[in-house]
Design a protein around this motif. Structure first.
Motif, mmCIF file in Angstrom:
data_model
loop_
_atom_site.group_PDB
_atom_site.id
_atom_site.type_symbol
_atom_site.label_atom_id
_atom_site.label_comp_id
_atom_site.label_asym_id
_atom_site.label_seq_id
_atom_site.Cartn_x
_atom_site.Cartn_y
_atom_site.Cartn_z
ATOM 1 N N TYR A 227 -38.789 -26.617 -46.586
ATOM 2 C CA TYR A 227 -38.476 -25.747 -47.720
ATOM 3 C C TYR A 227 -39.711 -24.950 -48.115
ATOM 4 O O TYR A 227 -39.665 -23.731 -48.270
ATOM 5 N N LEU B 116 -40.646 -22.183 -45.653
ATOM 6 C CA LEU B 116 -39.753 -21.027 -45.771
ATOM 7 C C LEU B 116 -40.115 -20.213 -47.016
ATOM 8 O O LEU B 116 -40.148 -18.982 -46.996
ATOM 9 N N LEU C 63 -35.352 -13.858 -41.440
ATOM 10 C CA LEU C 63 -35.293 -14.699 -42.638
ATOM 11 C C LEU C 63 -33.956 -15.418 -42.747
ATOM 12 O O LEU C 63 -33.891 -16.592 -43.107
ATOM 13 N N ILE C 64 -32.877 -14.694 -42.431
ATOM 14 C CA ILE C 64 -31.552 -15.299 -42.537
ATOM 15 C C ILE C 64 -31.453 -16.479 -41.569
ATOM 16 O O ILE C 64 -31.016 -17.570 -41.937
ATOM 17 N N GLY D 210 -33.549 -19.335 -42.749
ATOM 18 C CA GLY D 210 -32.926 -19.914 -43.939
ATOM 19 C C GLY D 210 -31.708 -20.748 -43.595
ATOM 20 O O GLY D 210 -31.533 -21.865 -44.088
ATOM 21 N N LEU D 211 -30.868 -20.214 -42.719
ATOM 22 C CA LEU D 211 -29.643 -20.943 -42.388
ATOM 23 C C LEU D 211 -29.956 -22.226 -41.617
ATOM 24 O O LEU D 211 -29.297 -23.251 -41.802
ATOM 25 N N ALA E 76 -32.639 -24.056 -42.005
ATOM 26 C CA ALA E 76 -33.101 -25.035 -42.990
ATOM 27 C C ALA E 76 -31.929 -25.545 -43.834
ATOM 28 O O ALA E 76 -31.810 -26.744 -44.106
ATOM 29 N N TRP E 77 -31.065 -24.650 -44.232
ATOM 30 C CA TRP E 77 -29.911 -24.995 -45.064
ATOM 31 C C TRP E 77 -29.039 -26.036 -44.361
ATOM 32 O O TRP E 77 -28.628 -27.035 -44.945
ATOM 33 N N ILE F 168 -30.661 -29.399 -44.358
ATOM 34 C CA ILE F 168 -30.704 -30.092 -45.641
ATOM 35 C C ILE F 168 -29.311 -30.548 -46.067
ATOM 36 O O ILE F 168 -29.123 -31.674 -46.525
ATOM 37 N N MET F 169 -28.335 -29.661 -45.891
ATOM 38 C CA MET F 169 -27.039 -29.931 -46.508
ATOM 39 C C MET F 169 -26.082 -30.735 -45.632
ATOM 40 O O MET F 169 -25.157 -31.352 -46.138
ATOM 41 N N PHE F 170 -26.264 -30.661 -44.334
ATOM 42 C CA PHE F 170 -25.359 -31.425 -43.475
ATOM 43 C C PHE F 170 -26.108 -32.664 -42.984
ATOM 44 O O PHE F 170 -27.055 -32.561 -42.215
ATOM 45 N N PHE G 244 -25.627 -34.722 -52.501
ATOM 46 C CA PHE G 244 -26.888 -34.197 -51.959
ATOM 47 C C PHE G 244 -27.619 -35.374 -51.350
ATOM 48 O O PHE G 244 -27.460 -36.511 -51.807
ATOM 49 N N ALA H 63 -20.256 -31.158 -51.810
ATOM 50 C CA ALA H 63 -21.225 -30.104 -51.569
ATOM 51 C C ALA H 63 -21.987 -30.308 -50.283
ATOM 52 O O ALA H 63 -22.588 -29.404 -49.761
ATOM 53 N N GLN H 64 -21.987 -31.503 -49.781
ATOM 54 C CA GLN H 64 -22.609 -31.705 -48.489
ATOM 55 C C GLN H 64 -21.548 -32.308 -47.603
ATOM 56 O O GLN H 64 -20.751 -33.119 -48.025
ATOM 57 N N VAL H 65 -21.572 -31.925 -46.378
ATOM 58 C CA VAL H 65 -20.557 -32.440 -45.477
ATOM 59 C C VAL H 65 -21.208 -33.453 -44.561
ATOM 60 O O VAL H 65 -22.254 -33.197 -43.980
#
Lengths: 396, 603
Positions: A87, A90, A148-149, A152-153, A155-156, A159-161, A265, A391-393
């Motif tokens: 994080y 980035l 950047l996209i 970012g994706l 990292a996202w 973190i989230m999955f 999360f 919110a997280q799968v």
């Protein structure tokens, strides 16, 4: 006294305005009028304001540098979670980009405003179009943003999955929000949180846990959030009244807490509270804060009030979604410790079932702990059946 | 097609003109229930300004509380009363109310109605060469609904339990349950009623603008000869028509939940010792509906400012706008993208993270047309002959704050980075610079530039210079430091930061911010003085004081109903022929026919 000060300030402001008007007025004496109408900028106006534009560029630069030096240390410092460094890197990449773009574009804007300030008789360059130029400054943002996209994706997704392997020995913690405090519930030995709904709230069962659910029997409630270092933690968030947001800034973690659904999360804490207190940046920060606090304490004592407590560093869980009058003070301490200390702390806590049993003083509650094998094979973490939106799968 | 429409219209209006010569308009017809778009524009501007004063005073009050938490101020006692400020110490629920109403008023009442209402009404007929709006009556109704909604919003401030205080985004359940916060009682009801009326007003206005631009352009005024102001105002109206109804539906469903016991947004709530009956609703649904308007709304605010700035900047640079077609294309691109990025307000709302990825992608795309616009403005200045009128200063200031504020959008639009700065002061810094301050600059620029058109008099330029320079410094002084306290993790909407020792080191910065805010606000008095004084005592304006090309400067200084005394002028060229070689003057109005052999650029 205050009103006198206010009046003095107002008078001074008035004088300042009057003088400034005079200065601007004086600059116009003898200046050739560009237009017969005197409220239109003259060459003098163009010149004065052109220079001021250049000065303003200096102001922006100096202010930025000043802010970076004076306030740069406000940043949160060493991240305390496994995904934190990613994080931060980035963030650093984006920040560099922003600073470079800002420096260049503000320079061009203000420098042009200064350089091309109007003069009578000067003719502007009739220049309406240049496809090549426009193509260049369309394609540059496209390339930069594409990078950047993607970063970012990536990292996202990280973190989230949360991966299934990590799920194996993950620790499930429910973070429960209400106006204006937090509670937590650990899944206990079976690693599964019992079902819950606000309709089960009764007496000491403040989180509305379904005591009839086998998974709920070994759940452990707590008033402080302790986390073991290096373990995957999966948070399940529930709210009993309004929207809240569980914000754990040092872990680069945040998720809204939504009544009627369970959000999620997960992160791996990597630095214990004790280690973080030894972190150079944090020590400096704490020393700085304590200096401020001792000054304030001295003032308070002089006024006959009690002094402020000195500050020691702790991780925090804050509410970060407007939730009512005391939103500003909805917090919980987070303690990160090594696994052994954590297990010891947790084992000393009473299970919710035991607490409920005690309070009711009737032996109806089923045996605790042993109920785990009998748990249903359904999604272990689903606290409620209609909680399909998470919110997280969890990757299956 | 447009020419035909215009001729019929013109003929019609001549009849009216003849009629007017016999009957002098009464005071009420002329100043209150006026059908004339110029008068309606002024009504919008005045109402918007008054609302702006209220909104800014509110921000000063809560800024004082943040800088000097829980200290006693006489002004709190005077303005908030004993109930909300016992002994002059602001209470926490009124703090949230101030924050909420400040946001609502500034976004909707000042920067939507005050900005786009004023300039759409003033400029659309004048710059396209029409005698009035397509429907003067609807235009009047639109203004009076706006006025009514302003009155209701102001009334809600005097409700006993306090005005709405769930934040301007009014997320339920907080906004639905009076048990959760007192402001969610009558105060919230009035808020919703005011907003419903506001939306009706906005829709009527927008429909009118769109129809007028499409049908009433004068002969020769093709779409690619429209000034960029008109393009921006036109597209703004289109976005408004597409997205405001969604907010209306959200408001209606919320009213149902609040008053009739439905469960659209509410589920499983235990509050004040009771379980409520709501079951199956979702606050996330409300967030989707709200931001489906809420995000386009920020473009509804900023696009008109962009349009005004484009026009003012070219006129004062004495140089054509650089990349006219690219500017139109980027307006269209921004408008389109603005409707598919709303999810970036909800990255951590609990929606599926996959959606977060999609919205990150669309959101960062919007940086491309924005960057193109910024570069084109900068290039417009290059090798110009810049006339530093106050309007020009505000236009340059606009580009500056738009860049500074826009760049941090790269961070907030990135779902990953949003995790830790979401709802912190970083967000406040970002959106205030990029849409608040920038749009205000656009509005000021517009007022300074078109004041002669509105009131037939000039604003004092020296006061204008003072106004600009102090505002420019203070705007950065207020919002730039907020990035830093936001990066420190300071959440927004905190009544005081003293509950967390961690934030003690930020206290000094908050004092600096508040001082900048107070000074900046004080210097707006210079503008207000200038505005009202010049209305009566300002120097008389000449017909075309800025030597501009657009059609509004071909109308007489004295307002007449129908705008042009004779025929509506015909248009022969685009509006940006400034300093064109081969002409005597450094401007060539749109009404000047092309010279023989003169080249029309493929702009």
């Amino acid at each position: 006294m205050t009103s006198l000060l206010v009046i003095a300030v107002l008078v001074l402001l008035g004088i300042a305005i009057w003088q400034l008007t005079k200065i601007f007025h004086l600059t116009q004496i003898g200046a050739a009028t560009y237009n017969e109408n005197s409220e239109v900028a003259t060459d003098r106006d163009n010149s004065v304001n052109g220079y001021l534009m250049f000065g303003f560029l200096g102001f922006i630069y100096v202010f930025t540098i000043y802010a970076l030096i004076e306030w740069g240390h406000f940043a949160l410092g060493t991240p305390a979670s496994a995904h934190g460094p990613q994080y931060d890197s980035l963030m650093a990449t984006s920040m560099w980009l922003i600073f470079i773009t800002q420096t260049i574009t503000q320079f061009l804007l203000h420098y042009f405003a200064f350089k091309y300030r109007g003069k009578k008789g000067k003719v502007a360059f009739y220049y309406a179009d240049n496809d090549k130029l426009e193509f260049i400054w369309t394609i540059i943002p496209v390339i930069v943003l594409a990078g950047l996209i993607l970063y970012g994706l990536y990292a996202w997704t990280n973190i989230m999955f949360i991966d299934e392997e990590a799920k194996e020995d993950a620790i499930y913690v429910e973070v429960y929000a209400k106006q204006f405090s937090w509670e937590v519930r650990y899944a206990g030995k079976d690693g599964k949180l019992g079902k819950a709904n606000v309709r089960y709230i009764e007496g000491v069962n403040t989180m509305g846990v379904d005591m009839g659910d086998a998974n709920a029997q070994d759940d452990i409630p707590a008033g402080e959030l302790h986390l073991p270092k290096g373990k995957q933690i999966i948070f399940k968030f529930r709210s009993q009244d309004v929207l809240h947001s569980a914000y754990m800034p040092h872990f680069r973690a945040q998720m809204n807490v939504v009544p009627g659904m369970v959000t999620q999360f997960g992160f791996v804490p990597t630095v214990t509270t004790d280690d973080m207190r030894q972190d150079a940046a944090i020590m400096k920060k704490v020393a700085n804060i304590n200096e401020i606090r001792s000054k304030k304490s001295a003032e308070l004592v002089a006024k006959g009030e009690s002094p402020l407590e000195p500050y020691t560093f702790d991780y925090l869980l804050l509410c970060n979604k407007i939730c009512g009058a005391s939103h500003y003070n909805m917090q919980m301490k987070i303690v990160v410790e090594d696994e052994a200390t954590f297990n010891k702390w947790l084992s000393e806590k009473k299970t919710l079932a035991a607490t409920v049993k005690e309070s009711k003083e009737k032996p109806a509650a089923p045996a605790e702990g042993e109920a785990a094998p009998a748990a249903k094979p359904a999604d272990s973490a689903a606290v409620k059946t209609d909680s399909t939106m998470v919110a997280q799968v969890i990757k299956k | 097609m447009s020419a035909v429409g215009h001729e019929v219209h013109a003929h019609d209006e001549h009849g009216h003109d003849a009629h007017d010569h016999h009957h002098k308009q009464t005071f009420i017809e002329k100043y209150i229930f006026s059908l004339d778009h110029k008068m309606i524009a002024k009504q919008y501007l005045l109402t918007g300004t008054l609302m702006g004063i209220i909104g800014i005073i509110m921000s000063l009050l809560f800024r004082m509380q943040i800088a000097w938490p829980e200290e006693s101020f006489t002004i709190f006692k005077v303005l908030l009363g004993d109930k909300f400020a016992p002994d002059g110490v602001m209470k926490n629920d009124i703090y949230l109310a101030l924050v909420t109403i400040h946001g609502t008023i500034m976004v909707f009442f000042v920067l939507t109605a005050g900005l786009s209402g004023t300039f759409s009404n003033l400029l659309i007929p004048l710059q396209i060469g029409a005698r009035d709006m397509a429907s003067g009556f609807m235009n009047m109704v639109s203004y009076w609904l706006f006025f009514l909604s302003s009155v209701i919003m102001v009334c809600s401030l005097f409700v006993e339990a306090g005005p709405a205080s769930a934040g301007w985004t009014i997320y339920p359940p907080l906004s639905a349950l009076p048990q959760a916060i007192p402001g969610s009682g009558t105060g919230m009801t009035l808020w919703l009623v005011a907003m419903a009326i506001f939306i009706a007003s906005s829709l009527m206005g927008s429909l009118n603008y769109v129809v007028t631009v499409i049908n009433l352009r004068t002969k020769g005024m093709s779409m690619t000869r429209l000034p960029l102001t008109i393009w921006a105002l036109f597209i703004t109206a289109v976005i408004g028509i597409l997205s405001f109804p969604v907010l209306l539906s959200a408001a209606l469903l919320l009213i149902m939940d609040r008053s009739f016991g439905t469960s659209f947004f509410l589920s499983d709530i235990f509050i004040a010792g009771d379980v409520l009956h709501y079951q199956g609703g979702s606050p996330v649904l409300f967030e989707h509906l709200f931001w489906f308007l809420g995000h386009p709304e920020v473009y509804i605010v900023i696009l008109p400012a962009m349009g005004l700035v484009s026009e003012i900047m070219t006129s004062n640079s004495r140089k054509p706008i650089f990349g006219y077609r690219a500017m139109i294309a980027s307006i269209l691109a921004i408008a389109f993208l603005s409707t598919i990025v709303w999810g970036h307000h909800m990255f951590i709302s609990g929606m599926n993270p996959f959606l977060g990825s999609v919205f990150t992608f669309t959101t960062l795309l919007i940086a491309i047309p924005s960057a193109v616009k910024a570069f084109n403005w900068i290039t417009t200045l290059w090798r110009g002959n810049l006339q530093m009128n106050p309007a020009m200063l505000f236009s340059i200031g606009f580009v500056s704050t738009f860049i500074t504020g826009g760049l941090t959008g790269i961070i907030l639009g990135d779902s990953t980075l949003d995790i830790n700065v979401h709802d912190t002061y970083f967000v406040i810094a970002h959106f205030h610079l990029v849409m608040g301050i920038s749009a205000l600059y656009g509005m000021f620029a517009g007022i300074y530039h078109w004041y002669p058109k509105m009131y037939g008099r000039m604003l004092n330029k020296n006061l204008g210079y003072i106004h600009f320079w102090v505002t420019a410094v203070c705007a950065y002084g207020v919002f730039f430091p907020m990035h830093f306290i936001g990066m420190a993790g300071l959440p927004r909407r905190y009544y005081t930061n003293s509950a967390f020792p961690l934030f003690d080191e930020l206290a000094d910065v908050n004092v600096i911010i508040t001082i900048f805010a107070i000074v900046g606000a004080a210097f707006q008095l210079v503008f207000l003085w200038n505005f009202f004084y010049s209305m009566f005592k300002g120097k008389r304006a000449v017909q075309n004081p800025w030597r501009s090309n657009t059609l509004e400067w071909t109308t007489p200084v004295e307002h007449i109903h129908g705008n042009w005394p004779g025929e509506i002028p015909e248009v022969y060229r685009w509006p940006y022929d400034y300093s064109k070689p081969g002409h005597d003057d450094d401007f060539v109005p749109q009404t000047v026919p092309m010279k023989e052999g003169e080249e029309e650029l493929h702009h």
